[in-house]
Design a protein around this motif. Sequence first.
Motif, short mmCIF file in Angstrom:
data_model
loop_
_atom_site.label_atom_id
_atom_site.label_comp_id
_atom_site.label_asym_id
_atom_site.label_seq_id
_atom_site.Cartn_x
_atom_site.Cartn_y
_atom_site.Cartn_z
N GLU A 109 38.94 36.66 23.45
CA GLU A 109 38.73 35.29 22.99
C GLU A 109 38.34 34.38 24.14
O GLU A 109 37.41 33.56 24.02
N GLN A 110 39.03 34.50 25.27
CA GLN A 110 38.72 33.66 26.42
C GLN A 110 37.31 33.93 26.93
O GLN A 110 36.56 32.99 27.22
N ALA A 111 36.94 35.20 27.02
CA ALA A 111 35.60 35.55 27.51
C ALA A 111 34.52 35.07 26.57
O ALA A 111 33.50 34.51 27.00
N LEU A 152 28.30 32.79 36.38
CA LEU A 152 29.04 33.79 37.15
C LEU A 152 30.44 33.98 36.59
O LEU A 152 30.90 35.11 36.37
N GLU A 153 31.14 32.87 36.33
CA GLU A 153 32.52 32.96 35.85
C GLU A 153 32.58 33.54 34.44
O GLU A 153 33.44 34.37 34.13
N ALA A 154 31.68 33.09 33.57
CA ALA A 154 31.71 33.56 32.18
C ALA A 154 31.38 35.05 32.09
O ALA A 154 32.06 35.80 31.39
N GLU A 155 30.34 35.49 32.78
CA GLU A 155 29.96 36.89 32.72
C GLU A 155 31.01 37.78 33.38
O GLU A 155 31.25 38.91 32.93
N SER A 156 31.63 37.30 34.43
CA SER A 156 32.70 38.07 35.07
C SER A 156 33.91 38.19 34.15
O SER A 156 34.57 39.23 34.12
N ALA A 157 34.18 37.13 33.39
CA ALA A 157 35.29 37.18 32.43
C ALA A 157 35.00 38.20 31.34
O ALA A 157 35.89 38.97 30.94
N VAL A 158 33.77 38.23 30.86
CA VAL A 158 33.39 39.22 29.84
C VAL A 158 33.55 40.63 30.39
O VAL A 158 34.10 41.52 29.73
N SER A 159 33.09 40.85 31.62
CA SER A 159 33.21 42.17 32.24
C SER A 159 34.67 42.58 32.40
O SER A 159 35.04 43.73 32.13
N ALA A 177 44.91 36.71 34.65
CA ALA A 177 44.85 35.58 35.57
C ALA A 177 43.42 35.10 35.74
O ALA A 177 43.13 33.89 35.68
N TYR A 178 42.48 36.05 35.92
CA TYR A 178 41.10 35.66 36.17
C TYR A 178 40.47 34.99 34.96
O TYR A 178 39.83 33.93 35.08
N CYS A 179 40.60 35.60 33.79
CA CYS A 179 39.96 35.05 32.59
C CYS A 179 40.52 33.67 32.24
O CYS A 179 39.78 32.81 31.77
N SER A 180 41.81 33.46 32.49
CA SER A 180 42.40 32.15 32.23
C SER A 180 41.76 31.09 33.11
O SER A 180 41.33 30.03 32.64
#
Length: 334
Positions: free
Chosen positions: A203-205, A244-251, A276-279
């Motif tokens: 959901e966050q990603a 960068l942040e959004a795609e890294s969260a998806v990964s 922690a990262y996705c938040s």
Amino acid sequence: MTKRSPDDDVWSELAAMGLLGLLVPEQYGGAGAGLVEVGVVAEELGRVLYAGPYLSTAVLAVNLLLAAADPAQCEAVLPSIAAGRTRVAVAFAEGTSTRPPGTPATTARGAAAPLISGEKRFVLDADTADLLYVLADAEDGPGIFAVDPAGPGVVVEPLTSIDTSRRLCVVRLSDAPATPVGSAGGTALTNALDRSAVALLGEQAGAARFAMEMARDYAKTRYQFGRAIGSFQAVKHMCADMLLEAESAVSAARHVAAAGTDDAAGWAADLALAQAYCSDAFVFVGATNIQVHGGIGFTWEHPAHRYLRRARSDAHLFGSPSWHRERYLQEIGT
């Protein structure tokens, strides 16, 4: 009978599509799918900030029942969840923490016919639930108990929070009749929270990616000084950072889902770091999206603020980013 809520039509549609029973084993009328499939659905629900009890009922409650290994409860509840007839809330947090306490202050008296007393906070979707699963301290240690939210001794009160799309409640119990569920107690709940966190990561990603796309599209179409604002270097940098942040969260979310499906070594550590990262990534993207939109982004009428609100809420739903980082260090033996 489930309380009428604005998302009932969507809930029925999710049931018809088989999405409520993704995690439910086939013997109970579900699809018997795994974390990867749930993660894909969660990403799409996150994009639209779905406000229904998918996470609480179709994910957390199902994972808890499977971890508790109670055949009678599974037979009675899982088919009804898959069909969209029953909504379930899991009550575990107390005080100011959103994590399960080691020794709950909520107590269960009596072995044959337990009576539950105590207060649970931050209970997701309790105000529309047909059934509550409550963590309480019994004579033989913490356990899970099934409670009727409409029964005697139960009061459910909605909490006012920053995110109106997440229904959080206080549940007060005073000698509420209960039924023991399984025998694993706190262990089953911890396991269920870990597996359910995969859906929260999805959901966050998904929401972070949509907020990034919202900012990107606005930057391409909003003109100032005769040119699109996306052509200005400062806005370009913000959009690049959001990407960068959004795609890294998806990964991160997809990696954890796949690793959990395969029971990979070090999965708990990967999960903690991803939480922690996705938040943090979702909060950053949500806030930066508002900045890109400028003055309109701060208005109630524009949806940009809704993503930041959800980001702030999700960042503490199953524990804060700092809690997850501490857990990561413990998992790797630091």
